[in-house]
Write an enzyme that holds these catalytic residues in place. Structure first.
Site, PDB file in Angstrom:
ATOM      1  N   SER A 125       0.844  -1.201   0.000  1.00  0.00           N
ATOM      2  CA  SER A 125       0.000   0.000   0.000  1.00  0.00           C
ATOM      3  C   SER A 125       0.875   1.246   0.000  1.00  0.00           C
ATOM      4  O   SER A 125       1.980   1.240   0.554  1.00  0.00           O
ATOM      5  CB  SER A 125      -0.847  -0.025   1.270  1.00  0.00           C
ATOM      6  OG  SER A 125      -1.466   1.222   1.488  1.00  0.00           O
ATOM      7  N   TYR A 149      -2.125  -1.113  10.985  1.00  0.00           N
ATOM      8  CA  TYR A 149      -2.360  -1.631   9.636  1.00  0.00           C
ATOM      9  C   TYR A 149      -1.154  -1.333   8.735  1.00  0.00           C
ATOM     10  O   TYR A 149      -0.629  -2.221   8.050  1.00  0.00           O
ATOM     11  CB  TYR A 149      -3.628  -1.009   9.020  1.00  0.00           C
ATOM     12  CG  TYR A 149      -3.726  -1.256   7.534  1.00  0.00           C
ATOM     13  CD1 TYR A 149      -4.033  -2.519   7.052  1.00  0.00           C
ATOM     14  CD2 TYR A 149      -3.461  -0.240   6.604  1.00  0.00           C
ATOM     15  CE1 TYR A 149      -4.086  -2.763   5.684  1.00  0.00           C
ATOM     16  CE2 TYR A 149      -3.511  -0.476   5.246  1.00  0.00           C
ATOM     17  CZ  TYR A 149      -3.825  -1.740   4.788  1.00  0.00           C
ATOM     18  OH  TYR A 149      -3.858  -1.981   3.429  1.00  0.00           O
ATOM     19  N   LYS A 153       1.996  -3.783   6.666  1.00  0.00           N
ATOM     20  CA  LYS A 153       2.478  -3.727   5.272  1.00  0.00           C
ATOM     21  C   LYS A 153       4.002  -3.530   5.248  1.00  0.00           C
ATOM     22  O   LYS A 153       4.711  -4.191   4.480  1.00  0.00           O
ATOM     23  CB  LYS A 153       1.790  -2.600   4.498  1.00  0.00           C
ATOM     24  CG  LYS A 153       0.284  -2.782   4.319  1.00  0.00           C
ATOM     25  CD  LYS A 153      -0.065  -4.036   3.549  1.00  0.00           C
ATOM     26  CE  LYS A 153      -1.562  -4.209   3.343  1.00  0.00           C
ATOM     27  NZ  LYS A 153      -1.923  -5.569   2.907  1.00  0.00           N
TER      28      LYS A 153
END
Ligand code: NAD
Ligand code: WQD
Length: 336
Positions: A125, A149, A153
């Site tokens: 992302s 979150y 990644k």
């Protein structure tokens, strides 16, 4: 053409990517635990492509179940979408996010190693560019995160880098998506968020449907042309063809490669609202509110590496993305 395992394949980006893979001639095997998607996606993929797809309802953390998939199918490459993705929820439930996203990826990688499957395309992302870089983002910039979150990644990219170092036969392409929106042109597949959406376009879609009152614009005092946040919105079908190109690349190359998937063009919150108004033919009421914690002013990609390595470029503009989002929303007012 090979056989591709798609984890999280009933989800928003996964389902569209399955359509693009099948249309490009690949066989797909889908696995998903349906924690954020519906099994109906399988029927929709089959309806669009006219091909049967094999589906396993499985949690990626269950290694026994994952082994069964590799026993039943000779998998040439994995596209790994499965994961939890709500930024705010990740702040409330960090352990669940680390457990699901990190442990799930480790299980998948262990099973891949057992079955000598050496190619993975990972859903990374633009969030890995953190808040200390300036757009346009290029892949060489240092990565960081501002919430659990985002850290999943950053960490998974590091794990993939390390696995590639340890095994020179291994390939990992980390595709860094910018802001995926839109839907398949048939109106059969699209984004299906549970409850009140957090992201801008699904929220605008609910306002256009009349299910929500108005859009709250999170700040109009940013250093951007109209003061509202600027993002690189990308059509989900463009992302899907980006994955098809990444699989072809991954099957021919070795090592770790992070690659941006964006258009290289930024649009403001008000640009999005106006494009959506045009798409649905209705006025979308807005209210300017406080900035949302953790938001940055401007994010957009330098997409040149994707063009160079994958021969891929985004094609759809914002108007088309909004038109396709609206078609899906209108045809599926209660989701899929
Ligand atoms: P999505 O929630 O629609 O799809 C993810 C899928 O993974 C869901 O179908 C869910 O049921 C499944 N899943 C979650 N945990 C699982 C587990 N333990 N085992 C099996 N399946 C599991 O999300 P999406 O928008 O399609 O995103 C796909 C990937 O792309 C995610 O990894 C996400 O973090 C990443 N990503 C998304 C965006 C975005 O804005 N949508 C942007 C950048 C990156
Ligand atoms: C876009 C713009 C908001 C909602 C998130 C994740 C990111 C990635 C994509 C997964 C911003 C504004 C929004 C609203 C608004 N996901 N906004 N009113 O925050 O760029 O990215 O999704 O990897 O990690 O953080 O997307 O759609 O939430 O916001 O004004 O009701 O719209 O402030 O400027 P974001 P978004």
């Amino acid at each position: 053409m090979g056989k591709i395992l798609v984890t999280g394949g009933t989800g928003f980006i996964g389902s569209h990517t399955c359509v693009a893979l099948i249309n490009a001639g690949y066989q797909v095997v889908i696995m998903d635990n349906l924690c954020n998607s519906k099994v109906e996606a399988i029927a929709r993929i089959e309806m669009i492509t006219g091909k049967h797809v094999r589906f396993y309802r499985t949690d990626m953390r269950d290694e026994e179940d994952m082994r069964q998939i590799f026993e039943d199918n000779k998998i040439d490459a994995v596209i790994h979408f499965a994961g939890l993705k709500a930024v705010g929820e990740s702040v409330e439930k960090p352990l669940e996010y680390y457990e699901n996203n990190i442990s799930g990826t480790l299980s998948l990688l262990r099973v891949m190693r057992e079955y000598h499957c050496n190619v993975i395309i990972f859903s990374s992302s633009a969030t890995v560019y953190g808040c200390n870089n300036e757009a346009p983002y290029v892949e060489e910039m240092p990565t960081s995160a501002t919430n659990p979150y985002g850290y999943t990644k950053v960490m998974i990219e590091q794990i993939l880098r390390d696995v590639c170092t340890a095994n020179p036969e291994f390939t990992a392409v980390a595709l860094r998506y910018f802001n995926p929106i839109g839907a398949h042109i048939s109106g059969l597949l699209g984004e299906n968020p549970n409850g009140i959406p957090n992201n801008l376009v699904p929220y605008v879609a609910q306002v256009a449907l009349g299910k929500l009152d108005h859009v709250r614009v999170f700040g109009d005092d940013y250093d951007t042309p109209d003061g509202t946040g600027v993002r690189d919105y990308i059509h989900v079908m463009d992302l899907a063809t980006g994955h098809v190109a990444a699989v072809a690349y991954g099957l021919e190359h070795r090592g770790f490669e992070p690659i941006n998937l964006g258009t290289g063009h930024g649009s403001s919150v008000l640009d999005v609202v106006h494009a959506y108004e045009k798409a649905c033919g209705k006025k979308i009421p807005v209210e300017i509110t406080e900035r949302r914690a953790g938001d940055i002013a401007t994010s957009y990609a330098d997409p040149s590496k994707a063009k160079e390595l994958l021969g891929w470029e985004a094609t759809a503009d914002l108007q088309q993305m909004c038109a396709d989002s609206w078609r899906f929303t209108k045809q599926n007012p209660n989701g899929m």
